[in-house]
Scaffold this motif. Structure first.
Motif, short mmCIF file in Angstrom:
data_model
loop_
_atom_site.label_atom_id
_atom_site.label_comp_id
_atom_site.label_asym_id
_atom_site.label_seq_id
_atom_site.Cartn_x
_atom_site.Cartn_y
_atom_site.Cartn_z
N LYS A 195 2.63 -26.06 3.95
CA LYS A 195 1.67 -27.21 4.03
C LYS A 195 2.04 -28.32 3.33
CE LYS A 195 -3.26 -28.62 4.16
NZ LYS A 195 -4.56 -27.87 3.91
N ASP A 196 2.49 -28.19 2.32
CA ASP A 196 2.84 -29.55 1.54
C ASP A 196 4.23 -30.03 2.03
OD1 ASP A 196 0.78 -29.00 0.06
OD2 ASP A 196 1.74 -27.97 -1.55
N ASP A 197 4.88 -29.28 2.99
CA ASP A 197 6.47 -29.53 3.26
C ASP A 197 6.11 -30.57 4.62
OD1 ASP A 197 7.57 -28.60 1.08
OD2 ASP A 197 7.89 -26.48 1.93
N LEU A 198 4.88 -30.48 5.15
CA LEU A 198 4.91 -30.93 6.55
C LEU A 198 4.37 -32.48 6.50
CD1 LEU A 198 2.98 -28.20 8.14
CD2 LEU A 198 5.19 -28.61 8.44
N ILE A 199 4.64 -33.26 5.44
CA ILE A 199 4.41 -34.51 5.23
C ILE A 199 5.13 -35.50 6.70
CG2 ILE A 199 4.67 -36.61 3.86
CD1 ILE A 199 4.21 -34.85 1.43
N ASN A 200 6.34 -34.86 6.60
CA ASN A 200 7.14 -35.68 7.74
C ASN A 200 7.10 -35.16 9.20
OD1 ASN A 200 8.03 -37.65 6.06
ND2 ASN A 200 9.66 -36.34 5.19
N PHE A 201 6.14 -34.38 9.43
CA PHE A 201 5.99 -33.72 10.65
C PHE A 201 5.14 -34.31 11.63
CE2 PHE A 201 3.19 -31.09 13.46
CZ PHE A 201 4.16 -30.27 14.21
N GLN A 202 5.71 -34.50 12.90
CA GLN A 202 5.09 -35.40 13.87
C GLN A 202 4.91 -34.70 15.31
OE1 GLN A 202 6.93 -39.12 14.80
NE2 GLN A 202 5.08 -39.61 16.42
N LEU A 203 3.77 -34.35 15.88
CA LEU A 203 3.95 -33.66 16.99
C LEU A 203 3.87 -34.63 18.15
CD1 LEU A 203 3.32 -30.65 17.77
CD2 LEU A 203 1.06 -31.09 18.13
N ILE A 204 5.18 -34.40 18.93
CA ILE A 204 5.13 -35.34 20.39
C ILE A 204 4.22 -35.01 21.30
CG2 ILE A 204 6.99 -36.06 21.87
CD1 ILE A 204 9.17 -35.37 20.14
N GLY A 205 4.24 -33.53 21.63
CA GLY A 205 3.42 -33.13 22.86
C GLY A 205 3.80 -31.99 23.25
N LYS A 206 2.99 -31.23 24.01
CA LYS A 206 3.30 -29.72 24.65
C LYS A 206 3.98 -29.90 25.74
CE LYS A 206 0.55 -25.57 25.10
NZ LYS A 206 -0.90 -24.88 24.98
N VAL A 207 4.91 -28.79 25.79
CA VAL A 207 5.73 -28.51 26.99
C VAL A 207 5.12 -27.69 28.00
CG1 VAL A 207 7.85 -27.27 27.77
CG2 VAL A 207 7.97 -28.55 25.28
#
Length: 216
Positions: A195-207
């Motif tokens: 969880k702490d490594d997801l700072i730079n996570f961005q969801l674009i969208g679902k396929v």
């Protein structure tokens, strides 16, 4: 048949000249003219070089020229924009900010309603998947439709950016908030990001749709 539409595009031009225009090897082009069905990426390449609709080239349906498709303003077909950006099923970078719109892939309004539950194409985009980690679900070079409105993390296949890298994978969020990034290809291991490594996570969208190659 597709080979007949290819011959129509070649016209009086030599096969060599036509192949060079499409940036495809002459031997491969001759095989397509003899009846071998090109992959979706090669078909799109030919359609772009000849300024014809990919749907027309692949199926013979719809308007031959993209501008004719637009001019028809038909309620029956809705064009989803395709960009020259790639999602990695291995490694790669998200470059949608610098990507430009290549064309529109037509879908029927009924398909959007019944299969995707959509009444309009807002926030739907089509991109290309690279790599083999999602085989056989998504192959190298396949086109994928991403619904950017579906941007809440649930189980499923998503396009996302993590640490500056754009990818398409099956995602699962654990109860602890960690993220499991899973491949369909058994040769690739599941990755787990805390969880702490997801700072730079961005969801674009679902396929929500994948267009496979015509042939492998």
């Amino acid at each position: 048949m597709l080979k007949e539409r290819l011959k129509q595009l070649v016209g009086q031009e030599s096969v060599l000249s036509f192949a060079q225009k499409c940036e495809i090897g002459e031997s491969s082009m001759r095989k397509y003219l003899d009846g071998r069905v090109p992959g979706l990426d090669k078909a799109a390449q030919i359609a772009k070089a000849c300024n014809v609709s990919l749907q027309w080239l692949a199926t013979g349906e719809g308007a031959m020229r993209p501008e004719e498709q637009v001019a028809q303003k038909s309620d029956e077909y809705i064009g989803i924009p395709r960009y020259d950006a790639s999602l990695s099923a291995g490694n790669g970078f998200w470059n949608i900010d610098t990507a430009h719109e290549l064309d529109h892939i037509p879908f029927t309004a009924e398909f959007l309603r019944r299969r995707l539950g959509r009444s309009n194409p807002d926030d739907l985009i089509i991109l290309t998947a690279n790599g083999d980690s999602m085989e056989p679900l998504i192959g190298d070079g396949d086109l994928v439709m991403v619904d950017q409105k579906k941007n809440e993390l649930t189980d499923g296949v998503f396009a996302f950016v993590l640490n500056g890298m754009a990818r398409v994978k099956r995602l699962n969020q654990t109860l602890a908030g960690d993220l499991e990034v899973m491949s369909e290809n058994p040769l690739y291991r599941t990755e787990v990001f805390r969880k702490d490594d997801l700072i730079n996570f961005q969801l674009i969208g679902k396929v929500v749709w994948c267009g496979h190659h015509f042939a492998r």
